[in-house]
Design a protein around this motif. Structure first.
Motif: not given
Length: 122
Positions: A103-104, A106-111, A113
């Motif tokens: 979930s984390r 997918s929320k930050n897919a553009n970054e 990480q």
């Protein structure tokens, strides 16, 4: 029950039976059966069923196992756990660590990480 009866030593019942005495187990079962029939409840219901559901509902509403144990007058928590085996509250509250991680991500897919799984960075 002893936690109540011994210190307070009640002399009257909240709902007395004939001649102010307590109801017999048989009369309680007969009353319960009659009322369930009147209410259209087809399942067999016993006083033990009510006790079990009482414990399960308390657990579902967040009452601690220790408190339920005291209310049911159980010496061991294992006995109380038998009564509450139908409770789904704890299972529903469990977060799968993999789901949380995905979930984390997918929320930050553009970054970009780095994700830590089992002490190894990917």
């Amino acid at each position: 029950m002893l936690n109540y009866r011994e210190p307070y030593a009640p002399t009257h019942y909240l709902i007395p039976g004939r001649d102010g005495q307590k109801y017999s187990a048989g009369s309680i079962r007969a009353f319960l059966k009659k009322e369930c029939t009147r209410a259209g409840i087809l399942k067999a219901v016993t006083p033990h069923t009510l006790r079990h559901r009482y414990a399960t509902h308390m657990m579902d509403h967040g009452v601690a196992l220790r408190h339920i144990q005291e209310l049911l007058d159980h010496a061991k928590p294992e006995t109380t756990m038998i009564y509450t085996h139908g409770s789904q509250r704890d299972l529903l509250d469990v977060a799968n660590p993999l789901d949380v991680t995905l979930s984390r991500i997918s929320k930050n897919a553009n970054e970009h990480q780095k994700v830590l799984i089992s002490r190894r960075k990917l």
